[in-house]
Design a protein around this motif. Structure first.
Motif, PDB file in Angstrom:
ATOM      1  N   ARG A 204      36.912   1.883   1.375  1.00 40.58           N
ATOM      2  CA  ARG A 204      35.885   2.369   0.425  1.00 40.58           C
ATOM      3  C   ARG A 204      35.494   3.413   0.627  1.00 40.58           C
ATOM      4  NH1 ARG A 204      35.485  -3.280   0.702  1.00 40.58           N
ATOM      5  NH2 ARG A 204      35.676  -4.426  -1.581  1.00 40.58           N
ATOM      6  N   THR A 205      35.017   3.642   1.971  1.00 40.84           N
ATOM      7  CA  THR A 205      34.522   4.948   2.483  1.00 40.84           C
ATOM      8  C   THR A 205      35.339   6.107   2.173  1.00 40.84           C
ATOM      9  OG1 THR A 205      32.879   3.876   4.050  1.00 40.84           O
ATOM     10  CG2 THR A 205      33.374   6.228   4.326  1.00 40.84           C
ATOM     11  N   ASP A 206      36.713   5.992   2.678  1.00 38.63           N
ATOM     12  CA  ASP A 206      37.658   7.277   2.597  1.00 38.63           C
ATOM     13  C   ASP A 206      37.886   7.466   1.180  1.00 38.63           C
ATOM     14  OD1 ASP A 206      37.733   7.760   5.312  1.00 38.63           O
ATOM     15  OD2 ASP A 206      39.420   6.464   5.722  1.00 38.63           O
ATOM     16  N   VAL A 207      37.988   6.430   0.195  1.00 36.35           N
ATOM     17  CA  VAL A 207      38.242   6.579  -1.012  1.00 36.35           C
ATOM     18  C   VAL A 207      37.156   7.345  -1.786  1.00 36.35           C
ATOM     19  CG1 VAL A 207      38.443   5.700  -3.347  1.00 36.35           C
ATOM     20  CG2 VAL A 207      39.756   4.848  -1.387  1.00 36.35           C
ATOM     21  N   ALA A 208      35.753   7.219  -1.467  1.00 38.73           N
ATOM     22  CA  ALA A 208      34.652   7.759  -1.885  1.00 38.73           C
ATOM     23  C   ALA A 208      34.550   9.324  -1.528  1.00 38.73           C
ATOM     24  CB  ALA A 208      33.221   7.069  -1.400  1.00 38.73           C
ATOM     25  N   GLN A 209      34.795   9.321   0.018  1.00 38.78           N
ATOM     26  CA  GLN A 209      34.883  10.690   0.386  1.00 38.78           C
ATOM     27  C   GLN A 209      35.841  11.646  -0.496  1.00 38.78           C
ATOM     28  OE1 GLN A 209      35.701  11.017   4.485  1.00 38.78           O
ATOM     29  NE2 GLN A 209      36.192  13.294   4.362  1.00 38.78           N
ATOM     30  N   ARG A 210      37.153  11.132  -0.666  1.00 34.65           N
ATOM     31  CA  ARG A 210      38.024  11.832  -1.271  1.00 34.65           C
ATOM     32  C   ARG A 210      37.933  12.230  -2.707  1.00 34.65           C
ATOM     33  NH1 ARG A 210      40.114  15.032   2.416  1.00 34.65           N
ATOM     34  NH2 ARG A 210      39.236  13.814   4.286  1.00 34.65           N
ATOM     35  N   LEU A 211      37.307  11.273  -3.525  1.00 36.17           N
ATOM     36  CA  LEU A 211      36.931  11.296  -4.882  1.00 36.17           C
ATOM     37  C   LEU A 211      35.726  12.279  -5.055  1.00 36.17           C
ATOM     38  CD1 LEU A 211      37.264   7.821  -6.032  1.00 36.17           C
ATOM     39  CD2 LEU A 211      38.918  10.084  -6.442  1.00 36.17           C
ATOM     40  N   SER A 212      34.925  12.753  -3.687  1.00 39.13           N
ATOM     41  CA  SER A 212      34.133  13.599  -4.001  1.00 39.13           C
ATOM     42  C   SER A 212      34.325  14.929  -4.490  1.00 39.13           C
ATOM     43  CB  SER A 212      33.216  13.865  -2.736  1.00 39.13           C
ATOM     44  OG  SER A 212      34.125  14.611  -1.711  1.00 39.13           O
ATOM     45  N   LEU A 213      35.451  15.277  -4.589  1.00 40.22           N
ATOM     46  CA  LEU A 213      35.960  16.524  -5.214  1.00 40.22           C
ATOM     47  C   LEU A 213      35.723  16.677  -6.461  1.00 40.22           C
ATOM     48  CD1 LEU A 213      39.126  16.301  -6.808  1.00 40.22           C
ATOM     49  CD2 LEU A 213      39.640  15.409  -4.679  1.00 40.22           C
ATOM     50  N   PHE A 214      35.822  15.396  -7.433  1.00 43.65           N
ATOM     51  CA  PHE A 214      35.344  15.335  -8.581  1.00 43.65           C
ATOM     52  C   PHE A 214      33.953  15.812  -9.060  1.00 43.65           C
ATOM     53  CE2 PHE A 214      39.271  13.115  -8.404  1.00 43.65           C
ATOM     54  CZ  PHE A 214      40.007  13.858  -9.384  1.00 43.65           C
ATOM     55  N   VAL A 215      32.998  15.600  -8.004  1.00 42.29           N
ATOM     56  CA  VAL A 215      31.609  16.069  -8.093  1.00 42.29           C
ATOM     57  C   VAL A 215      31.515  17.565  -8.290  1.00 42.29           C
ATOM     58  CG1 VAL A 215      29.283  16.139  -7.076  1.00 42.29           C
ATOM     59  CG2 VAL A 215      30.546  14.140  -6.984  1.00 42.29           C
TER      60      VAL A 215
END
Length: 283
Positions: free
Chosen positions: A89-100
């Motif tokens: 979950r942490t790695d997915v959250a980190q990678r999806l941060s690009l959409f922020v």
């Protein structure tokens, strides 16, 4: 593509190190402080970075100071997240941060929202909801959401700061070194204060762990940069390969190496995350 493979491996290695830190009796503040000493030295030796180019323009000062605060803070948040919800979950959250940062780009920095970008953002939001859903604790259980969402927001803010520094004309390597140095000073102030008040005596174990953390952290950055240099005409390929690679490898390591339990809805979220990254890379 060997550079991307290595960047993915070292990115996941950072998460693994943070996962095992607590069980090894590591003081994460000391480790993070040492990490920035190592990262700054490697930036000078391997990238030929000098901080002067990043601090010459006054427009870089505010985002650089923010980076100096956010970079060590995100390590603490990452450590909390991998402990509470795991590597996947942490790695997915980190990678999806690009959409922020993507949202900030068209909301505040003058970028144009296209249909592809809107679809990517929608898929990313759905992916976050699915990946963070923990049926055994309930969808709204605070401990299952707070840390990874902080990872998502924190890395998004860091990306925005680097974009602002780049807009001011600072080379990436110089901005990286300058932010490392600010983070290093702030972290060591915290380490010395905690040691002086006997809250956390400095230990060789924590410092040595910080050397490993710094080497893995910098190697991730270095090989990602080298990947872009090796494929200068295919930035989308590098971008997608790196982010999808981290999601996939992080999932395998978390699920099979650390026995992290994933429900079907979580696997759906991982698939949606990969789809969101693919849409973004092709837009």
């Amino acid at each position: 593509m060997i550079y991307i493979f290595l960047a993915v491996a070292f990115s996941v290695a950072v998460s693994v190190l943070l996962k095992v830190a607590r069980s090894r009796g590591i003081d994460i503040v000391q480790a993070v402080a040492t990490n920035y000493v190592v990262a700054a030295l490697l930036a000078v030796l391997l990238l030929g970075a000098t901080p002067e180019a990043a601090i010459e323009a006054k427009a870089t000062w505010t985002p650089l100071v923010l980076l100096g605060v956010l970079l060590p803070a995100i390590f603490l948040v990452l450590a909390r997240s991998v402990r509470s919800v795991g590597i996947v979950r942490t790695d997915v959250a980190q990678r999806l941060s690009l959409f922020v940062s993507l949202f900030a780009a068209f909301a505040f920095l003058g970028d144009t929202l296209t249909q592809a970008k809107a679809l990517g953002i929608a898929l990313a939001l759905a992916a976050v909801l699915c990946v963070l859903w923990r049926p055994e604790r309930g969808a709204t259980e605070r401990g299952g959401w707070a840390a990874p969402l902080a990872v998502l927001a924190g890395f998004g803010a860091i990306d925005i700061c680097f974009k602002l520094v780049a807009q001011a004309g600072a080379p990436f390597a110089s901005a990286l070194l300058a932010s490392f140095l600010i983070a290093m000073v702030l972290c060591w102030i915290a380490v010395l204060v905690r040691a002086a008040t006997r809250a956390a005596p400095v230990t060789a174990r924590s410092l040595g762990f910080g050397v490993l953390l710094g080497a893995a952290n910098f190697a991730n950055i270095l090989f990602y940069v080298r990947g872009h240099q090796a494929l200068p005409n295919s930035p989308a390929l590098v971008f997608a390969s790196m982010n999808v690679g981290v999601v996939v490898v992080g999932t395998l390591v978390g699920a099979f190496g650390f026995k992290e339990r994933l429900a079907p809805v979580n696997w759906l979220g991982i698939a949606l995350a990969i789809g969101a990254i693919g849409v973004m890379a092709s837009s």
